[in-house]
Motif scaffolding. Sequence first.
Motif, PDB file in Angstrom:
ATOM      1  N   LEU A  57      81.632 -22.399 -97.012  1.00 26.52           N
ATOM      2  CA  LEU A  57      80.984 -21.101 -96.836  1.00 26.52           C
ATOM      3  C   LEU A  57      81.935 -20.067 -96.252  1.00 26.52           C
ATOM      4  N   PRO A  58      81.794 -18.800 -96.675  1.00 27.17           N
ATOM      5  CA  PRO A  58      82.487 -17.717 -95.972  1.00 27.17           C
ATOM      6  C   PRO A  58      81.971 -17.662 -94.525  1.00 27.17           C
ATOM      7  N   TYR A  59      82.733 -17.061 -93.641  1.00 25.13           N
ATOM      8  CA  TYR A  59      82.489 -17.217 -92.211  1.00 25.13           C
ATOM      9  C   TYR A  59      81.132 -16.668 -91.738  1.00 25.13           C
ATOM     10  N   ARG A  60      80.744 -15.470 -92.178  1.00 26.37           N
ATOM     11  CA  ARG A  60      79.465 -14.922 -91.705  1.00 26.37           C
ATOM     12  C   ARG A  60      78.294 -15.767 -92.174  1.00 26.37           C
ATOM     13  N   LEU A  61      78.366 -16.281 -93.404  1.00 21.72           N
ATOM     14  CA  LEU A  61      77.310 -17.170 -93.895  1.00 21.72           C
ATOM     15  C   LEU A  61      77.331 -18.492 -93.133  1.00 21.72           C
ATOM     16  N   ARG A  62      78.501 -18.971 -92.802  1.00 20.47           N
ATOM     17  CA  ARG A  62      78.617 -20.202 -92.020  1.00 20.47           C
ATOM     18  C   ARG A  62      77.915 -20.028 -90.673  1.00 20.47           C
ATOM     19  N   VAL A  63      78.113 -18.866 -90.070  1.00 15.79           N
ATOM     20  CA  VAL A  63      77.464 -18.572 -88.789  1.00 15.79           C
ATOM     21  C   VAL A  63      75.946 -18.558 -88.973  1.00 15.79           C
ATOM     22  N   PHE A  64      75.478 -17.910 -90.036  1.00 12.14           N
ATOM     23  CA  PHE A  64      74.035 -17.852 -90.299  1.00 12.14           C
ATOM     24  C   PHE A  64      73.444 -19.260 -90.436  1.00 12.14           C
ATOM     25  N   TYR A  65      74.048 -20.086 -91.295  1.00 12.08           N
ATOM     26  CA  TYR A  65      73.515 -21.423 -91.519  1.00 12.08           C
ATOM     27  C   TYR A  65      73.677 -22.318 -90.292  1.00 12.08           C
ATOM     28  N   TYR A  66      74.737 -22.107 -89.514  1.00  8.12           N
ATOM     29  CA  TYR A  66      74.903 -22.887 -88.285  1.00  8.12           C
ATOM     30  C   TYR A  66      73.764 -22.570 -87.308  1.00  8.12           C
ATOM     31  N   ILE A  67      73.486 -21.291 -87.126  1.00  4.34           N
ATOM     32  CA  ILE A  67      72.406 -20.898 -86.215  1.00  4.34           C
ATOM     33  C   ILE A  67      71.067 -21.398 -86.737  1.00  4.34           C
ATOM     34  N   ASN A  68      70.814 -21.195 -88.023  1.00  8.40           N
ATOM     35  CA  ASN A  68      69.515 -21.557 -88.601  1.00  8.40           C
ATOM     36  C   ASN A  68      69.280 -23.067 -88.648  1.00  8.40           C
ATOM     37  N   ASP A  70      71.391 -25.692 -87.101  1.00  8.10           N
ATOM     38  CA  ASP A  70      71.808 -26.543 -85.985  1.00  8.10           C
ATOM     39  C   ASP A  70      71.310 -26.075 -84.625  1.00  8.10           C
ATOM     40  N   ILE A  71      71.175 -24.780 -84.440  1.00 11.03           N
ATOM     41  CA  ILE A  71      70.764 -24.287 -83.126  1.00 11.03           C
ATOM     42  C   ILE A  71      69.248 -24.131 -83.044  1.00 11.03           C
ATOM     43  N   ILE A  72      68.670 -23.476 -84.035  1.00 12.09           N
ATOM     44  CA  ILE A  72      67.221 -23.241 -84.023  1.00 12.09           C
ATOM     45  C   ILE A  72      66.526 -24.486 -84.564  1.00 12.09           C
ATOM     46  N   LYS A  73      65.769 -25.140 -83.712  1.00 12.65           N
ATOM     47  CA  LYS A  73      65.100 -26.394 -84.093  1.00 12.65           C
ATOM     48  C   LYS A  73      63.678 -26.151 -84.609  1.00 12.65           C
ATOM     49  N   ASN A  74      63.011 -25.120 -84.111  1.00 11.58           N
ATOM     50  CA  ASN A  74      61.643 -24.833 -84.497  1.00 11.58           C
ATOM     51  C   ASN A  74      61.642 -24.071 -85.818  1.00 11.58           C
ATOM     52  N   SER A  75      60.931 -24.568 -86.805  1.00 14.99           N
ATOM     53  CA  SER A  75      60.940 -23.932 -88.129  1.00 14.99           C
ATOM     54  C   SER A  75      60.327 -22.533 -88.121  1.00 14.99           C
ATOM     55  N   TRP A  76      59.476 -22.243 -87.127  1.00 15.52           N
ATOM     56  CA  TRP A  76      58.861 -20.910 -87.053  1.00 15.52           C
ATOM     57  C   TRP A  76      59.878 -19.856 -86.622  1.00 15.52           C
ATOM     58  N   ASP A  77      60.877 -20.269 -85.860  1.00 17.97           N
ATOM     59  CA  ASP A  77      61.857 -19.324 -85.327  1.00 17.97           C
ATOM     60  C   ASP A  77      63.030 -19.085 -86.270  1.00 17.97           C
ATOM     61  N   LYS A  78      63.129 -19.841 -87.327  1.00 23.41           N
ATOM     62  CA  LYS A  78      64.282 -19.711 -88.232  1.00 23.41           C
ATOM     63  C   LYS A  78      64.323 -18.320 -88.848  1.00 23.41           C
ATOM     64  N   MET A  79      65.543 -17.850 -89.047  1.00 24.07           N
ATOM     65  CA  MET A  79      65.741 -16.541 -89.675  1.00 24.07           C
ATOM     66  C   MET A  79      65.558 -16.697 -91.182  1.00 24.07           C
ATOM     67  N   SER A  80      64.906 -15.732 -91.783  1.00 25.76           N
ATOM     68  CA  SER A  80      64.660 -15.833 -93.223  1.00 25.76           C
ATOM     69  C   SER A  80      65.511 -14.856 -94.026  1.00 25.76           C
ATOM     70  N   ASP A  81      65.949 -13.787 -93.424  1.00 27.65           N
ATOM     71  CA  ASP A  81      66.683 -12.761 -94.158  1.00 27.65           C
ATOM     72  C   ASP A  81      68.185 -12.889 -93.914  1.00 27.65           C
ATOM     73  N   SER A  82      68.823 -13.719 -94.740  1.00 26.92           N
ATOM     74  CA  SER A  82      70.260 -13.946 -94.578  1.00 26.92           C
ATOM     75  C   SER A  82      71.069 -12.705 -94.933  1.00 26.92           C
ATOM     76  N   GLU A  83      70.584 -11.924 -95.894  1.00 29.59           N
ATOM     77  CA  GLU A  83      71.303 -10.698 -96.281  1.00 29.59           C
ATOM     78  C   GLU A  83      71.403  -9.736 -95.102  1.00 29.59           C
ATOM     79  N   LYS A  84      70.291  -9.529 -94.429  1.00 26.24           N
ATOM     80  CA  LYS A  84      70.277  -8.620 -93.282  1.00 26.24           C
ATOM     81  C   LYS A  84      71.168  -9.154 -92.165  1.00 26.24           C
TER      82      LYS A  84
END
Length: 186
Positions: A57-68, A70-84
């Motif tokens: 993955l390119p770096y900003r996307l890697r950060v997005f997927y890492y946070i979504n 590995d860090i955020i465990k609750n599915s309700w809190d996950k970010m849905s808008d990767s573009e934003k």
Amino acid sequence: MNKKTKKIIAKEFLFLLGTTILFFVVLFIWIMLHESNYNKKHELKDKISELTIYEKLPYRLRVFYYINNDIIKNSWDKMSDSEKFISDLKDKEQASETYDYIKEEGNISITKDEFLEKISKDNKSENYLTKILPLERKLEETKDSFFNSSIRDDEILGLGIFLFSIFFLLRYLIYGTKWSIKQLKE
């Protein structure tokens, strides 16, 4: 038994046989569509998993997927808008806050300056995301499909009752209506 009674019984038997065959044909098609939807869902998940391997993955996307992931465990809190998210991450202040969040909640081995430099150099995330988003949308459509859930016993029973009511009860209602009209005309 007279010939008229035999014909009525034969006709009723053929209607019953036809209804039974139609029931099994519809059930078979329903199961095949469910299996096809299931296979399509897993195929899409595999493609998305291939495209979202951290190392590729390119770096900003890697950060997005890492946070979504590995860090955020609750599915309700996950970010849905990767573009934003990847768009907002271009802003130094937002990138700095993201670094602080990752450092506090997760695991990061680089300094803030290195993180900000990698974020600023990344210009491939938007293009790479255009490959992932259509697959994620198709996956959501597949999950929302009528054929996604398995076929339960009550649905099979409902299908049988529906076909029986169409081929027998509705037919007798039509026969009764024709007979009543015929009797009124006489």
